[in-house]
Design a protein around this motif. Sequence first.
Motif, PDB file in Angstrom:
ATOM      1  N   VAL A  39      -6.862  10.781   3.977  1.00 21.86           N
ATOM      2  CA  VAL A  39      -6.796   9.733   2.957  1.00 21.86           C
ATOM      3  C   VAL A  39      -8.025   9.850   2.055  1.00 21.86           C
ATOM      4  O   VAL A  39      -9.143   9.944   2.566  1.00 21.86           O
ATOM      5  CB  VAL A  39      -6.771   8.343   3.628  1.00 21.86           C
TER       6      VAL A  39
ATOM      7  N   TYR B 207       2.320   1.693  -3.442  1.00 17.33           N
ATOM      8  CA  TYR B 207       1.229   2.083  -4.342  1.00 17.33           C
ATOM      9  C   TYR B 207       0.951   3.575  -4.189  1.00 17.33           C
ATOM     10  O   TYR B 207       0.812   4.317  -5.177  1.00 17.33           O
ATOM     11  CB  TYR B 207       0.002   1.237  -4.027  1.00 17.33           C
ATOM     12  N   ALA B 208       0.889   4.049  -2.932  1.00 21.64           N
ATOM     13  CA  ALA B 208       0.578   5.458  -2.679  1.00 21.64           C
ATOM     14  C   ALA B 208       1.678   6.356  -3.227  1.00 21.64           C
ATOM     15  O   ALA B 208       1.407   7.394  -3.844  1.00 21.64           O
ATOM     16  CB  ALA B 208       0.395   5.688  -1.184  1.00 21.64           C
TER      17      ALA B 208
ATOM     18  N   VAL C  70      -1.669   6.224   4.746  1.00 17.42           N
ATOM     19  CA  VAL C  70      -2.291   5.051   4.126  1.00 17.42           C
ATOM     20  C   VAL C  70      -1.721   3.776   4.754  1.00 17.42           C
ATOM     21  O   VAL C  70      -2.460   2.858   5.143  1.00 17.42           O
ATOM     22  CB  VAL C  70      -2.045   5.057   2.590  1.00 17.42           C
TER      23      VAL C  70
ATOM     24  N   ARG D  61       1.472   6.655  -6.921  1.00 14.48           N
ATOM     25  CA  ARG D  61       0.428   7.544  -7.397  1.00 14.48           C
ATOM     26  C   ARG D  61       0.842   8.996  -7.253  1.00 14.48           C
ATOM     27  O   ARG D  61       0.070   9.898  -7.547  1.00 14.48           O
ATOM     28  CB  ARG D  61      -0.861   7.320  -6.626  1.00 14.48           C
TER      29      ARG D  61
ATOM     30  N   LEU E  11     -10.009   0.782  -0.632  1.00 17.31           N
ATOM     31  CA  LEU E  11      -8.998  -0.182  -1.046  1.00 17.31           C
ATOM     32  C   LEU E  11      -8.368  -0.856   0.175  1.00 17.31           C
ATOM     33  O   LEU E  11      -8.142  -2.070   0.215  1.00 17.31           O
ATOM     34  CB  LEU E  11      -7.933   0.532  -1.876  1.00 17.31           C
TER      35      LEU E  11
ATOM     36  N   MET F 263       0.833  -1.206   0.000  1.00 11.92           N
ATOM     37  CA  MET F 263       0.000   0.000   0.000  1.00 11.92           C
ATOM     38  C   MET F 263       0.866   1.254   0.000  1.00 11.92           C
ATOM     39  O   MET F 263       0.548   2.260  -0.639  1.00 11.92           O
ATOM     40  CB  MET F 263      -0.932   0.007   1.223  1.00 11.92           C
TER      41      MET F 263
ATOM     42  N   TYR G 266       1.570  10.476  -4.329  1.00 10.70           N
ATOM     43  CA  TYR G 266       1.179  11.079  -3.057  1.00 10.70           C
ATOM     44  C   TYR G 266       2.425  11.541  -2.322  1.00 10.70           C
ATOM     45  O   TYR G 266       3.488  10.923  -2.421  1.00 10.70           O
ATOM     46  CB  TYR G 266       0.455  10.066  -2.170  1.00 10.70           C
TER      47      TYR G 266
ATOM     48  N   ASP H 116      -9.053   5.284  -1.682  1.00  9.00           N
ATOM     49  CA  ASP H 116      -7.950   4.569  -1.049  1.00  9.00           C
ATOM     50  C   ASP H 116      -8.397   3.920   0.258  1.00  9.00           C
ATOM     51  O   ASP H 116      -7.963   2.823   0.602  1.00  9.00           O
ATOM     52  CB  ASP H 116      -6.783   5.527  -0.805  1.00  9.00           C
TER      53      ASP H 116
END
Length: 873
Positions: free
Chosen positions: A842, A764-765, A778, A768, A849, A761, A770, A846
Amino acid sequence: MHHSLTSALTHPHAHSGRTCLLALVSGPGGLTGSEAARRLARHGPNRLPEVRGRGQVLRFLAQFHNVLIYVLLAAALVTAAMQHWIDTGVILAVVMANAVIGFVQEGKAEAAMTAIRQMLAPQAAVLRDGQRVTLDAAGIVPGDIVLLEAGDKVPADLRVIEARGLAAQEAILTGESVPVEKDVDPVAFDAPLGDRRPMLWSGTLVTQGTARGLVVATGAGTEIGRIGGLLSGVEQLTTPLVAQMDHFARWLSFLILLAAALLLAYGYFVGHLPFADLFMTVVAIAVSSIPEGLPAVMTITLAIGVQAMARRHAIVRRLPAIEAIGSVSVICTDKTGTLTRNEMVVAAVETPEGSFTVAGDGYAPTGAITPAGDLGRLARAAALCNDATLRERDGLWSVEGDPMEGALLAFAGKVAPDIAATRLDAIPFDSRHRFMAVLTDGPEGCVTHVKGAPERVLRMCGDAEHAHWHDRAEAMARGGLRVLALAERAETADRIDGTALEGGLTFLGLIGLIDPPRPEAVAAVAECRAAGIRVKMITGDHAGTAAAIAAQIGLENPHRVLTGQDLDKLDDAQLALEVMGVDVFARTSPEDKLRLVTALQANGLSVAMTGDGVNDAPALKRADAGIAMGLKGSEAAKEAADLVLADDNFATIAAAVREGRTVYDNLKKVISWTLPTNAGEAMVVITALVAGHALPLTAVQILWVNLITGITLGLALAFEPTEAGTMARPPRRRDAPILSGELVWHVALVALLFLAAVFGMFSYALDRGYPLALAQTVAMNTLVVLEIAHLFFIRNIHGTSLTWDAVRGTRVVWTVVVVITAAQFAVTYLPPLQAVLGTEPVPLADGLLIVALGAAFFALIEIEKQIRLGLKG
Ligand code: ATP
């Protein structure tokens, strides 16, 4: 006041019983109710002053004596030195929160134990207004006359005014464990405590005989009160398992501290990381992986188990018993009162004149006897050789004393009302000689009446028609009746001559009593058998009666009976072989019980054993779980036992086994949740540190997660109800290790999955685009969601978690889920908290997710469990 009377108050052992009665303004019939109430107001209750435990302040300070707290305090000092005030503040808040929570939880556990102990408040039989009444020992006042028999605990300091074969064990006062004989004659003024034969001291145990004693001191005024002893040792809230985990947690903590120090050195010297950040990270690793909360949560789990058992009428006297009772593989129970109701009625009578049936139920002395006949002498024997009294209130009859004797009184009342005579002497009942004799002076002159087990009484009646009556008794017993024989002998002296009884009695008749089985015991025996627990009956009663009741109760093999005599013929090795195939043992003595426990243990079984008499104490101590009867049991048996049944009911033993298994499961669940969670959290940070990766969670966030989950999720498992199927599993092995291969595997699996999910996670963040703070938020929320999913998984370690009941959960589980969700929303979205924890809001997608990932994690470990359960078969 007359000089000798004053002296009798201070030195009752040096004066006659009569003088002492005068000095205390009492009489052989005891005090009146109103006088007793006045004295109670003046002297206060007969209770020892409370031995005060640690004060509240000390108890609170003790919370800080803990490896985790030391680490945190050291960390607070270092961060303060570096002027990282937010970190310092968070750490100190965690320290305070830990201490307060520990304090509150421990207080609750201690309060629960104290409440349980008070359920065991002793009772005593005293004379009030000339009547025998049973009351709370706290209500006894100076001047009361107390009635005592073998097995009783002496409730106050007493001057013995009547004694028969009396002996007491005074170890708690004198340290001498051999019982000392007691009688009524005064001794020297300055005799030392142990030699004051006419005195019985509060807190000591009557080991044989009977007595009447005049209360001379109560409460703090007693010898034991003066030395302030007794009960001073507050019982430790621990069991073998908790002690084992305590030890494990302590060493694991040291291991972690050492590893953390090495990490610090590695990061600083090899990784060249800035010290301040590195230090906080290492502290966070240590805090998240030290399972210091584990022993505390386990203690709470035990306390909750103790309360649950108390609600089912099983009172835990020694905490380790809660584990032992859950693992028993055989229960040895007595019959009367445990498997049967101990509500007796005389149903059949056989005399040389013929057979009679007796109608009527309960203890009311009304009911027809058919056919008509002269049962006068039998009724006299039944009424006079008797220590019980019947009482009527609003048409309801009840017994004070032994229910069997109550039934005999009711029978006598049906034959002839108002049978009375003056008692001159008596030989009390003892389960070793199985009879009782009473000498009275009445209209027919002096007569000794004897009642007891038929074979014993018939032996005292010479040999005329011996065989015939044996057969008759046998036949009555086979029908499930409890059979007594009665006999008499005209006497010239005012003492019973024990040897003259042998062979000198005239047989009067046999009495058969019904004592119906408890319906709930039948169900409980079936439940135990389904749970892989054997049930064996060990009774003092006749073999025929025992077999008949065993069949009604549903024991596996009711028709093979071994009697005490049979047991005497077997040596220990033979007994160990025989014992497994036999479920009914009759006419046993307390010594036989001890041998049977040992023989069963030799077969590798874990034994629960019930008992009620003084002489049962060794067997109760030897058993893995010694169980005493709360109602009819003697104080001596209760003191030796691990568990006391408040209702004497066999069904309560089954309930206790169930609760015991639940507690053990819950302890296991607490461990199985905590260790992988700690390992997972620590792995995440260590991996990032060693890989030189940005941390997925900041140190402060880890402290936060650890705090909030520790006080919610970690505790929830202590309240778990019994899992379905708990009583359909065989007993666990006593030597099964708690840190099994299975648990180690579970720790590794969960830690790895935590690692993958949190890093996944986090990456992934970042992918993206972030900012780091958001990616960390997250990751933190992912960690919490995983822990919640893990909790739901752990709730059902033996079955499947995908049932409606499992999803529905319990109030406690949902409460903690709501609390923790609210807390996570607060730290994620509330600006002031965002400032402290460095979080950012958040986005909704997300968030969803993260929840989906939690569900996937749950599904994964659940499927893995099903595969494992399937392989086990
Ligand atoms: P259990 O051991 O299952 O409680 P029990 O009550 O029969 O059974 P004991 O109290 O040892 O066991 O009694 C043994 C026998 O002694 C009884 O079967 C009965 O024949 C006789 N007995 C019991 N109580 C008395 C009594 N108060 N007076 C005379 N005889 C008694």
